[in-house]
Design an enzyme around this catalytic site. Sequence first.
Site, short mmCIF file in Angstrom:
data_model
loop_
_atom_site.label_atom_id
_atom_site.label_comp_id
_atom_site.label_asym_id
_atom_site.label_seq_id
_atom_site.Cartn_x
_atom_site.Cartn_y
_atom_site.Cartn_z
CG ASP A 239 38.73 32.28 31.78
OD1 ASP A 239 37.96 32.15 32.40
OD2 ASP A 239 40.01 32.95 31.97
CG HIS B 63 37.57 40.91 36.51
ND1 HIS B 63 38.91 41.22 37.45
CD2 HIS B 63 38.26 40.52 35.49
CE1 HIS B 63 39.83 40.53 36.80
NE2 HIS B 63 39.23 40.05 35.41
CD GLU C 217 41.95 36.23 36.33
OE1 GLU C 217 41.52 35.47 35.73
OE2 GLU C 217 42.64 37.37 35.86
CD GLU D 77 38.09 32.66 35.71
OE1 GLU D 77 37.57 31.89 34.97
OE2 GLU D 77 39.08 33.51 35.59
CG ASP E 112 42.14 31.76 34.65
OD1 ASP E 112 42.98 31.26 33.84
OD2 ASP E 112 41.85 33.17 34.04
NE ARG F 96 46.59 39.35 37.39
CZ ARG F 96 45.26 39.08 36.86
NH1 ARG F 96 45.15 39.13 35.78
NH2 ARG F 96 44.24 38.34 37.86
CD GLN G 53 46.41 38.85 31.45
OE1 GLN G 53 46.74 38.09 32.54
NE2 GLN G 53 45.42 39.08 31.48
CE LYS H 98 44.41 35.13 32.14
NZ LYS H 98 43.51 35.30 33.54
CB THR I 276 43.46 26.44 34.69
OG1 THR I 276 44.17 27.32 33.79
CG2 THR I 276 42.20 26.99 34.99
CD GLU J 76 39.32 42.50 40.04
OE1 GLU J 76 38.29 43.07 40.06
OE2 GLU J 76 39.55 41.33 40.06
#
Lengths: 480, 480
Positions: free
Chosen positions: B162, B169, B237, B239, B271, B275, B278, B291, B295, B412
Amino acid sequence: MTTRGNTNLPGPNGGIDETHDPNLRSWVESANDPTTDFPIQNLPLALCGMTNISSQGVHALVPIGDSFLDLDQLVVCKLLDKRIYPACHFSDFDDGIRAFRQLLSQDSFGWSALRRRLSELLTGRDPALRDNAEFRESCLIARDVVEADGYFESPEPPNYTDFYASIHHATNVGSMFRPDNALLPNYKHIPIGYHGRASSIVPSGTSFHRPVGQTSPPDSDPSAGPGFGPCKLMDYELEMGCVIGRGNALGSPVSIADAESHIFGLCIVNDCSARDLQQWEYVPLGPFLAKNFATTVSPYIVTMEALAPFRIPAYERPASDPRPLPYLTSEANTARGGFDITLEVHLQSAEMAKRSMAPVRLSKGNFRHMYWTFAQMVAHHTVNGCNLQPGDLLASGTISGPTRDSRGSMIELTWDGDPFANPPKLVPGTQRTPIELPTGEKRTFLGDGDTVIMKAYCEREGFRRIGFGECRGTVLPARV
Amino acid sequence: MTTRGNTNLPGPNGGIDETHDPNLRSWVESANDPTTDFPIQNLPLALCGMTNISSQGVHALVPIGDSFLDLDQLVVCKLLDKRIYPACHFSDFDDGIRAFRQLLSQDSFGWSALRRRLSELLTGRDPALRDNAEFRESCLIARDVVEADGYFESPEPPNYTDFYASIHHATNVGSMFRPDNALLPNYKHIPIGYHGRASSIVPSGTSFHRPVGQTSPPDSDPSAGPGFGPCKLMDYELEMGCVIGRGNALGSPVSIADAESHIFGLCIVNDCSARDLQQWEYVPLGPFLAKNFATTVSPYIVTMEALAPFRIPAYERPASDPRPLPYLTSEANTARGGFDITLEVHLQSAEMAKRSMAPVRLSKGNFRHMYWTFAQMVAHHTVNGCNLQPGDLLASGTISGPTRDSRGSMIELTWDGDPFANPPKLVPGTQRTPIELPTGEKRTFLGDGDTVIMKAYCEREGFRRIGFGECRGTVLPARV
C-alpha cells in the site's frame, strides 16, 4: 474465538513423551553423534526442491543425522499413511507446496502421529524400513546427494509478519535515536509487529546483492536532497520464526489458550536490514525497501513437539511493568510460553574464506529473554479478526539479550551505549567500536563478500541436544 | 535493470487502436447501453469461483454489458488459442488461480492478442461465437447466473503493498496530527509505501466485522493503560490498485521506462482502516491490525490497454518542489504517467437500506491528482532488488483531491481543517462536522450496518465511457 481444547500447552508432562527419551538411538548411525543437530529426538521438517533425483518435484524431507528421510517416498513405499502425510507424486512445484501446507494445516494429533511414526521407523521399533534395502534406497537420501541435486526452499510463506518482541533490542535501538524516550508508550502493551514481504524470503545459502536506494540528506545540508546509491549500513537481524500450522478464518480471532495449537514449529530468520535506507524511508508507515531485498530462513522447521523439553516461563515482568491485557494472558503462557534456545551469530569475510579461516562468532544469546511470546503474537495478530494461513511466517524481531555480547544485530553490537547501565549510559548512536576480524579487517556493518551464519540449538540436562541447522547468507556487491 | 523495450508507454498513438473505436458495437446488446461500465471498448478481467455451473472451478471471466464471457469455455470451444489464455479445466481452486496468473504474467503482446481476439468475437467481425447457439450457451453467462452460482475472487495477490501517493491526503492527515509539519521531509522524494496483508484482501461484496483491539490510553490519564474493545473510528480509504502482470527476479530492479510493461491493469481498493487502533499501534513500525481485517477490491481488472485513451500527464510539481531522482523520472511518465479516472464514494446505512433509500454520495474526485504515478511506485518498489510477482497488488494510498468534497476517507471528509487554504486553516483534528444522512442519522465515522460503495469510471470526448464496476463492503457489528 475458536474454542478447540486441542492446545499443546501445557499438556500431560509438558508434552514430553517417549519420542523425547534421550536414550533412543537410530539405526541411522550419524543421528547418534552427540554433536548432530538432528538426532532422532528432533525430526524437523524441510521442503526440498529436487532437480536431478529419480523422484523430482518438491518433497518434504526430515533430516536425521547426516541423511534425510523423504516423506513422499515413505508414502510410495506404504511406510507412511497418506492420511498422515498427503504426499504428492507430481514433479510440480505448486503441488509440492500444496501437500506441504496440507501437512502443516493438520491439527496437532496429525503432527503427533507423524512424529511417532517416524520415531518408530528410525529407531527400528518397526523394522520395515531398516530391514528393507530397496525401501532404504528410496527413502533415505544422503546429505551430499541433496546438496548436489536439490535445493532447499524457504517454507514459501503465503504471508510474513515481523515482530519487535525483544525489549533489549527495542531499548538499544530506541536509545540510539531517542536517548530520553527509548521505549515508546505502546511497547509494554502491544507485541508490536508489521507486515513484511513474503516474496523476498529466501532459503539459507542464498546470496543477495547489497541493495541500492535513497538515504537521508546530510545533516549539514538538509536542502541538498537525499543520497542515492548502494546501502552503506548493511546489517543482519537475528530472529526466530514461527511457522503457522492450522490457519483461522477471517473474522475469527485465535485465543491465547489456543494460540500454540496453530503453530507448527520454529526456524531461524535473518531479517537483513539496510539501516540507512530504513532511517530515511520509515516515517510514517514503517520499514519497506530496507527489509524486502532478502530475508533468509533456515530450511528446517523444528516442531513444537520436539521443543517440548525446552519450554520455560514467559519473560518475568518487573512489578513496575503493566500487566498485559487479558487477551494476551494465560496461565499456561506465563508458565511455559518461552523457549530456551541458544543462539549464535558467526561471520566469515571473503578474505577469511580465501584464507580458509573459520567464521568468527559475533554473539551468543538466548531466545529466553523475549518480552513477548509467540503465543501472545498469534493472539494479538488475530484479535482484530486477521486470518493466518498455513505456512505463514511470524518472526520474533531481533533477539538481543541483556549483555553486550548477546546483541542480535551489528548496529547494536558495535554501539557503545548501554541503556541498562545504572545510571544509563546513552552514548549517541554514531559512536561505534568496530569488530576486528582475525584477518585484521574491521566491521561496523557488513562488507561485500561477508557471510553471516546463524545457529540455534537447545540443550538441557537429561535430554538430547537438538539443533535448527543454520541460516546462512552472503552479501554480494551492489548491482550498479 | 531489465532492458525490454516492450513498454506500453508511450507507444504509437498512445496505445489507442481499433479496439478503442467509440463506434464499435457488440451483438451483446446490453454492452451498447451508454451507461454500462462494460462496453466492448473495456473488456476487463475477473476471476470467478463457480459453485453450481456445469463447468466448476475458478474461471477467468470478461464482463460485457450485463453478461460475462468465460475464457475457459472459449478455449474449450476452440474460439481462443490456448497460447493466448492457458485455460484450466480442472474443478480446482489452485489450478484456476495458476492459470489466471499465467495470463497475467504474459508480456503485453499476449495481452494485446487477447484484447483483439475478444473484440473480434464480440463485435461479430469473427461471427464464430455470435452465430453458434451452442457456443453462446457455453461461453456467455448472464450476470444473475454468475451472482447466484458464483462468487468473485479478489485477484488473490501473492503480495500486497500500500502506498501513500496522494499529497492531498498526506497533507490532510499530517495536518491533523502535526499542524506545523504536515508533510514529512521524505514525502516529495519517495513514493512512501509499506507492506500490507495479502490474506485479508476480500472481493467486493464481502461483509466484515468491526475489528476489536487496543486503543490509546486517555490523554487525561496516560497511566490508565490502553483501552480495549470494538474500533470506534471505523473508516474507509478510497484507493486504486494496480495488478502486476510480469514479475521481476529478486535482485533485478525494474526501470521506470519498463515499469508499465509490468502492470496488467487497475482496480478499486477500499483499504478499510481502524483509526483508533492505528493511532496507538503505528509507532515505530507502521500500521498493522488497523488495516488487516478486510481490504476490499473490485473484481474487475481494467487493463492498461483499455485505459490508453484516459492517460494524462503525471502531477505537475510546482517549481519549488524537488525533482524526483533519475530512477523515478522518464519523459514518458511525465507526459502520460497519470490516469483520468473519476472516483465516487457512496454510503448506505442499514436504516437507509431498510427504507429502500438509495446510497448517498459522500465524495467525488479524480485519480489525476496523485503526486506519484504507478510507474514510479513500481520503479521505487524494485530499485533495491525486491521481486514483484504476477498478481501482486500495489494500492495507491487514499486518493484525495484539492477540494473538500474530493477527500477519500471519513477522517478527512468530516475534518474542518483546510491545509491548502492561504493562509492555511489548520483546525486541530478533533473538530469535526458530521455528515448527515437522508434518514437524519449522523456520521463522523462508519456505523454498524453501513455499506460503503466505491465507483470509478473514465470519460473523454470522442471515446466510450468505461467503468470499473464497484467496490462494496458492509460493516457488521464487532464480535464480542
